[in-house]
Design a protein around this motif. Sequence first.
Motif, PDB file in Angstrom:
ATOM      1  N   SER A  90     -51.361  21.581  21.565  1.00 65.01           N
ATOM      2  CA  SER A  90     -51.732  22.041  20.225  1.00 65.01           C
ATOM      3  C   SER A  90     -53.044  22.819  20.230  1.00 65.01           C
ATOM      4  CB  SER A  90     -51.841  20.853  19.276  1.00 65.01           C
ATOM      5  OG  SER A  90     -52.961  20.035  19.596  1.00 65.01           O
ATOM      6  N   GLN A  91     -53.890  22.577  21.236  1.00 61.51           N
ATOM      7  CA  GLN A  91     -55.194  23.236  21.296  1.00 61.51           C
ATOM      8  C   GLN A  91     -55.227  24.390  22.291  1.00 61.51           C
ATOM      9  OE1 GLN A  91     -57.756  19.924  22.259  1.00 61.51           O
ATOM     10  NE2 GLN A  91     -57.847  19.186  20.151  1.00 61.51           N
ATOM     11  N   TRP A 130     -41.318  17.832  28.316  1.00 60.73           N
ATOM     12  CA  TRP A 130     -40.623  19.096  28.043  1.00 60.73           C
ATOM     13  C   TRP A 130     -40.632  19.331  26.544  1.00 60.73           C
ATOM     14  CZ3 TRP A 130     -34.865  20.193  29.800  1.00 60.73           C
ATOM     15  CH2 TRP A 130     -34.563  21.541  29.575  1.00 60.73           C
ATOM     16  N   PHE A 131     -41.380  20.336  26.099  1.00 56.02           N
ATOM     17  CA  PHE A 131     -41.368  20.750  24.700  1.00 56.02           C
ATOM     18  C   PHE A 131     -40.224  21.749  24.550  1.00 56.02           C
ATOM     19  CE2 PHE A 131     -46.251  20.045  24.659  1.00 56.02           C
ATOM     20  CZ  PHE A 131     -46.041  18.693  24.697  1.00 56.02           C
ATOM     21  N   LEU A 301     -43.333  12.746  17.228  1.00 58.06           N
ATOM     22  CA  LEU A 301     -44.728  12.769  17.668  1.00 58.06           C
ATOM     23  C   LEU A 301     -45.355  14.146  17.495  1.00 58.06           C
ATOM     24  CD1 LEU A 301     -47.181  11.501  19.180  1.00 58.06           C
ATOM     25  CD2 LEU A 301     -46.065  12.188  21.300  1.00 58.06           C
ATOM     26  N   MET A 302     -44.578  15.184  17.730  1.00 60.72           N
ATOM     27  CA  MET A 302     -45.138  16.535  17.723  1.00 60.72           C
ATOM     28  C   MET A 302     -45.626  16.960  16.344  1.00 60.72           C
ATOM     29  SD  MET A 302     -44.516  16.436  20.788  1.00 60.72           S
ATOM     30  CE  MET A 302     -45.389  17.917  21.244  1.00 60.72           C
ATOM     31  N   LEU A 307     -47.084  20.861  15.707  1.00 54.41           N
ATOM     32  CA  LEU A 307     -46.286  21.607  16.676  1.00 54.41           C
ATOM     33  C   LEU A 307     -44.831  21.621  16.217  1.00 54.41           C
ATOM     34  CD1 LEU A 307     -47.743  20.253  20.040  1.00 54.41           C
ATOM     35  CD2 LEU A 307     -48.049  22.541  19.099  1.00 54.41           C
ATOM     36  N   ARG A 308     -44.292  22.796  16.031  1.00 55.67           N
ATOM     37  CA  ARG A 308     -42.906  22.922  15.588  1.00 55.67           C
ATOM     38  C   ARG A 308     -41.995  22.981  16.815  1.00 55.67           C
ATOM     39  NH1 ARG A 308     -43.501  27.458  10.725  1.00 55.67           N
ATOM     40  NH2 ARG A 308     -44.937  26.229   9.420  1.00 55.67           N
ATOM     41  N   THR A 309     -41.839  21.834  17.424  1.00 60.55           N
ATOM     42  CA  THR A 309     -41.029  21.754  18.632  1.00 60.55           C
ATOM     43  C   THR A 309     -40.485  20.347  18.786  1.00 60.55           C
ATOM     44  OG1 THR A 309     -41.038  22.001  21.044  1.00 60.55           O
ATOM     45  CG2 THR A 309     -43.052  21.201  20.041  1.00 60.55           C
TER      46      THR A 309
END
Length: 414
Positions: A90-91, A130-131, A301-302, A307-309
């Motif tokens: 995310s960063q 794995w995102f 969690l994302m 995070l859109r994943t």
Amino acid sequence: MALNQPLPQGVTDLYAQDYELKQTLIDRLKQLYHVYGCQPIQTPTFEYYDLFKNIPGTMDDNQMIKLIDRDGKVLVLRPDATVPIARMASQATSDAPLLNKMYYVTNIFRMESGESDRTSRSFSQVGVEWFDDGRELNDLDMVVLAIKSLKHTGLNAIQLELGQARFFRALMSETDLDAEAEAQIQAKLEAKNEYELSDLLDELNVSQTVKQALLQLPQLFGKPGEVLKQATTLVLNSEMTKALDHLTRLVERLDELGYAEDVSIDLGLVNHLNYYTGVMFQGYIEGYGKPVIQGGRYDQLMTYFNLRTSAIGFGVYVDDLLRIVKQQQAVSLPKPTQAVVMTNDDTIKTAMKLAQQLREYNVVTTLASDQDSINQAELVINVVNQMMVINGQQETYHQLDDVFEKVGLTNGND
């Protein structure tokens, strides 16, 4: 006065042979993940306590090892690998490589309850994150990779238990219980304590239909075909049907790929359900009571990191794997050629040059000035002026190739 200081509970030393074996296991896993397209990453040993506190269901507060930073903020030693990787993604800056399919080798620090376990407070983990886009194909690929991770270390008698978090969540949607009550039910299910679970469900006024389904969950484990057939009789809504359909398709694909004997189903697998959102799995080695690999899909969690994943991953407990490999003698380390170059004050320069040449040929070489050092050596060279005594035979030192040939070694022997 000699110090005889014991180690703290939950940690252990590793001597050379065990350490080399552990590194061999890690290297095999790294090689496997590399060919699967995973990139290596690393996160810090310290993280802010709030990173874990603000994400429910990821880590028990009492398990975290805390310390205070100079500015008064609370830090923790890394108690989990996945959450810091999500933070890292995310960063990531615009010039950072795309974080999509990653592997890590790291130490995890937790205050586990098993004080007798030598690695209950600090243990090594190798894992993959794995995102992805949440496709069923990715679930299949990750489950296969988990199976291969265990087999790639030289072990064959493995069993990967598959669960489905959506099935339990959909069942619990038939009640109006709060999160605390659900956590109590999960704890009884995880312990497979049906008697106490039955009493708890009565106290919570759970309907008889849901109660009967929950009481049967701990028994729904074993061969996939039989378990999935029994589970269909417990279905109370469309979401439960979808969860079973997904698990059925996954098992069918694994069967087609030749992994039918390596997998089983456990719908009573409900640990960390606040963390996982889909397929879950944990792997066992025959004769070892603890899981050596755990993972699953954790899409929810994302969202805590904007995070859109979707995401799926697993971690391998390397210290447990090391114990099993040692017990089963499943991996043997190559024995390097050992050489000792004997010297005295007059021949140090020649001896050191010779030792360096031997090392360039990957021969483990030690310089010595007394006979006590040669007991374990396969190749003993005593430098005397410009002559050498090689394993008891005197020779003129011209080329190192000649030395290898005379003692039965080939060029580049390791």
